[in-house]
Write a protein that holds these residues in place. Structure first.
Motif, PDB file in Angstrom:
ATOM      1  N   THR A 272     -45.476 -18.130  -8.611  1.00 14.93           N
ATOM      2  CA  THR A 272     -46.121 -18.024  -7.148  1.00 14.93           C
ATOM      3  C   THR A 272     -46.319 -19.379  -6.811  1.00 14.93           C
ATOM      4  N   PRO A 273     -45.200 -20.392  -6.591  1.00 16.30           N
ATOM      5  CA  PRO A 273     -45.548 -21.570  -6.632  1.00 16.30           C
ATOM      6  C   PRO A 273     -46.741 -22.198  -5.141  1.00 16.30           C
ATOM      7  N   VAL A 274     -47.329 -23.657  -5.617  1.00 12.52           N
ATOM      8  CA  VAL A 274     -47.541 -23.902  -3.960  1.00 12.52           C
ATOM      9  C   VAL A 274     -46.832 -24.537  -3.922  1.00 12.52           C
ATOM     10  N   ILE A 275     -46.538 -24.651  -2.280  1.00 15.82           N
ATOM     11  CA  ILE A 275     -45.967 -25.775  -2.529  1.00 15.82           C
ATOM     12  C   ILE A 275     -46.397 -26.764  -0.602  1.00 15.82           C
ATOM     13  N   GLN A 276     -46.029 -27.861  -0.761  1.00 23.58           N
ATOM     14  CA  GLN A 276     -47.172 -28.775   0.086  1.00 23.58           C
ATOM     15  C   GLN A 276     -45.530 -28.786   0.680  1.00 23.58           C
ATOM     16  N   VAL A 277     -45.624 -28.033   2.277  1.00 20.24           N
ATOM     17  CA  VAL A 277     -44.789 -28.200   2.824  1.00 20.24           C
ATOM     18  C   VAL A 277     -44.385 -29.019   4.006  1.00 20.24           C
ATOM     19  N   TRP A 278     -45.433 -29.654   4.548  1.00 22.25           N
ATOM     20  CA  TRP A 278     -45.745 -30.565   5.743  1.00 22.25           C
ATOM     21  C   TRP A 278     -47.582 -31.174   5.218  1.00 22.25           C
ATOM     22  N   ASP A 279     -47.826 -31.873   5.799  1.00 23.41           N
ATOM     23  CA  ASP A 279     -49.199 -32.802   5.448  1.00 23.41           C
ATOM     24  C   ASP A 279     -49.905 -31.522   6.227  1.00 23.41           C
ATOM     25  N   LYS A 280     -51.075 -31.065   5.050  1.00 28.96           N
ATOM     26  CA  LYS A 280     -52.331 -30.111   4.869  1.00 28.96           C
ATOM     27  C   LYS A 280     -51.270 -29.151   5.705  1.00 28.96           C
ATOM     28  N   VAL A 281     -50.762 -29.109   4.893  1.00 32.30           N
ATOM     29  CA  VAL A 281     -49.694 -27.434   5.458  1.00 32.30           C
ATOM     30  C   VAL A 281     -49.242 -27.273   3.694  1.00 32.30           C
ATOM     31  N   LEU A 282     -49.845 -25.367   3.688  1.00 33.98           N
ATOM     32  CA  LEU A 282     -49.205 -25.065   2.150  1.00 33.98           C
ATOM     33  C   LEU A 282     -48.815 -24.071   2.314  1.00 33.98           C
ATOM     34  N   ALA A 283     -47.690 -23.740   1.799  1.00 34.81           N
ATOM     35  CA  ALA A 283     -46.599 -22.372   1.508  1.00 34.81           C
ATOM     36  C   ALA A 283     -47.065 -22.200   0.361  1.00 34.81           C
ATOM     37  N   LEU A 284     -46.928 -20.521   0.360  1.00 33.95           N
ATOM     38  CA  LEU A 284     -47.002 -19.363  -0.509  1.00 33.95           C
ATOM     39  C   LEU A 284     -45.927 -18.697  -1.193  1.00 33.95           C
ATOM     40  N   PRO A 285     -44.877 -19.186  -1.609  1.00 35.88           N
ATOM     41  CA  PRO A 285     -43.240 -17.594  -1.068  1.00 35.88           C
ATOM     42  C   PRO A 285     -43.768 -16.693  -2.757  1.00 35.88           C
ATOM     43  N   ILE A 286     -44.044 -15.874  -2.077  1.00 36.45           N
ATOM     44  CA  ILE A 286     -44.294 -14.622  -3.400  1.00 36.45           C
ATOM     45  C   ILE A 286     -43.253 -13.298  -3.303  1.00 36.45           C
ATOM     46  N   ILE A 287     -42.856 -13.761  -4.475  1.00 34.20           N
ATOM     47  CA  ILE A 287     -41.526 -12.827  -4.727  1.00 34.20           C
ATOM     48  C   ILE A 287     -41.471 -11.966  -5.948  1.00 34.20           C
ATOM     49  N   GLY A 288     -41.124 -10.829  -6.092  1.00 39.02           N
ATOM     50  CA  GLY A 288     -41.632  -9.790  -7.110  1.00 39.02           C
ATOM     51  C   GLY A 288     -41.881  -8.940  -6.477  1.00 39.02           C
ATOM     52  N   THR A 289     -43.052  -8.197  -7.783  1.00 40.90           N
ATOM     53  CA  THR A 289     -43.550  -6.985  -7.538  1.00 40.90           C
ATOM     54  C   THR A 289     -45.270  -7.893  -8.043  1.00 40.90           C
ATOM     55  N   LEU A 290     -46.518  -7.006  -6.827  1.00 40.93           N
ATOM     56  CA  LEU A 290     -47.536  -7.719  -6.929  1.00 40.93           C
ATOM     57  C   LEU A 290     -48.428  -7.426  -7.472  1.00 40.93           C
ATOM     58  N   ASP A 291     -49.347  -7.427  -9.214  1.00 41.77           N
ATOM     59  CA  ASP A 291     -49.995  -7.027  -9.603  1.00 41.77           C
ATOM     60  C   ASP A 291     -51.653  -7.798  -9.462  1.00 41.77           C
TER      61      ASP A 291
END
Length: 406
Positions: A272-291
């Motif tokens: 669950t990495p939190v990526i800064q894709v732009w100034d003041k913009v974060l993206a959280l790509p979620i992969i797999g089953t969430l518990d």
């Protein structure tokens, strides 16, 4: 029977009563010996235990019960002399029945002295302890072969017996432990509490682990502490209830558990990495089953990153999530609400059709959360949100500069 004046019986009558009492004893053989070890009186219990009748033994040396090796070594004479010099003696030794069968006897030998103190004979009492000795030997053998450290404690909380593994684990010799209170193996900071625990077990002795749900520690002779796991069980004996404590050092297991927990946390962070894709913009790509655990880590990671970057928009990309349940959806909603309190707008992207159907079927309301079909669309919306915010801020700044009312 007539009783002489004064109420005392005549000596022959008293002797007959004494002999009747001795014959009534069944688990101990009572024998009267002369000064040289010859049999003077042979009780019925002695006959039952050895197989020899009274006519066969009276006048014979009691060494007839000894093994050939002991007779050759003059063991009977040594025993009589020791009792003559030191008084009553107790010891164990092998004896032989009439048919040649050996048995282990617990023996007490008491000298009988005449008016002037000279030894006129001996009273020998012996008991067959073969079975109890065999059981005790088996018990000690099992104790020594146990894989765990074993400590046997009496009702007074003092150590009665330990095995070799306990010596190795705690660094004590047996002689240093036997007779001491069990708290000698407990760190000083836990001793007061331990007294209450062991009193509670003695009040209701039954097989169970000690301190369920608690972290337990033992203390070695050198004062070092180590984590332990303890199982308690009661032992019913002729001396009363004893407590057997099986103690296992779980240092290696605890270290393994901690290492696995660290690895799990690292895997969760990677998943669950939190990526800064732009100034003041974060993206959280979620992969797999969430518990629930992953959702909790997701919230912690996202909020921490928002605080670090002062992000204004967070994109939660769900394209890698196959399904979602009510509990996890509610947790995501709380994540969005927490981000909003920090001034961050949340956008959800990539929700699969089956996931969307599940959320609708479950009645999950994601509130006013904005949603886009793809991550690219979500990024465009994020830039629009930033631009809108920037325009609002610029307008506010101009209004403040010109003195206009907002």
């Amino acid at each position: 029977m007539t009783t002489p004046p004064g109420g005392s019986q005549d000596p022959p009558a008293s002797l007959r009563d004494l002999e009747a009492m001795l014959d009534a004893v069944t688990d101990h053989a009572v024998v009267k010996l002369g000064p040289g070890g010859e049999v003077v009186r042979w009780s019925r219990s002695a006959q039952a235990m050895t197989g020899y009748t009274e006519p066969e033994m009276v006048g014979q040396s009691v060494s007839a019960l000894h093994t050939e090796e002991d007779r050759g070594a003059g063991l009977m004479e040594q025993e009589l002399e020791s009792a003559r010099q030191d008084g009553r003696r107790e010891f164990q030794g092998w004896r032989v029945r009439k048919g040649g069968e050996r048995f282990l006897a617990h023996i007490s030998l008491t000298p009988v002295r005449g008016e002037h103190g000279a030894v006129s004979g001996f009273v020998k009492v012996f008991r067959d302890v073969t079975e109890s000795a065999r059981a005790e030997s088996l018990f000690h053998g099992l104790l020594e072969s146990a894989p765990d450290a074993m400590v046997i404690v009496g009702s007074d909380a003092r150590i009665v017996l330990v095995n070799r593994q306990a010596e190795t684990l705690f660094g004590f010799e047996r002689a240093e432990l036997v007779g001491r209170e069990i708290e000698v193996l407990v760190p000083a900071r836990f001793r007061d509490r331990h007294v209450g625990h062991r009193s509670g077990f003695l009040a209701d002795p039954r097989l169970r682990p000690m301190g369920a749900g608690l972290e337990l520690f033992g203390m070695r002779r050198d004062g070092t502490e180590f984590p332990v796991e303890i199982s308690l069980s009661p032992l019913e004996t002729a001396e009363g209830t004893l407590v057997a404590a099986a103690i296992r050092d779980v240092t290696e297991r605890r270290e393994t558990e901690q290492r696995l927990l660290r690895q799990r946390d690292e895997i969760l962070e990677l998943s669950t990495p939190v990526i800064q894709v732009w100034d003041k913009v974060l993206a959280l790509p979620i992969i797999g089953t969430l518990d629930t655990l992953r959702a909790t880590r997701l919230t912690e990671g996202l909020l921490e990153k928002i605080a670090q970057t002062q992000a204004e928009v967070a994109i939660l990309d769900m394209s890698g999530v196959p399904t979602i349940d009510t509990q996890v959806a509610q947790h995501l909603l709380k994540t969005v609400q927490a981000a909003a309190l920090m001034g961050t707008v949340s956008i959800m992207s990539g929700v699969r059709p089956e996931t969307a159907q599940s959320m609708v079927h479950l009645g999950i309301d994601m509130g006013r959360l904005r949603s886009r079909n793809t991550l690219q669309d979500a990024l465009q919306l994020a830039l629009a949100v930033l631009a809108e915010r920037a325009g609002t801020v610029a307008a506010a700044a101009r209004a403040l500069t010109s003195g206009e009312s907002l």
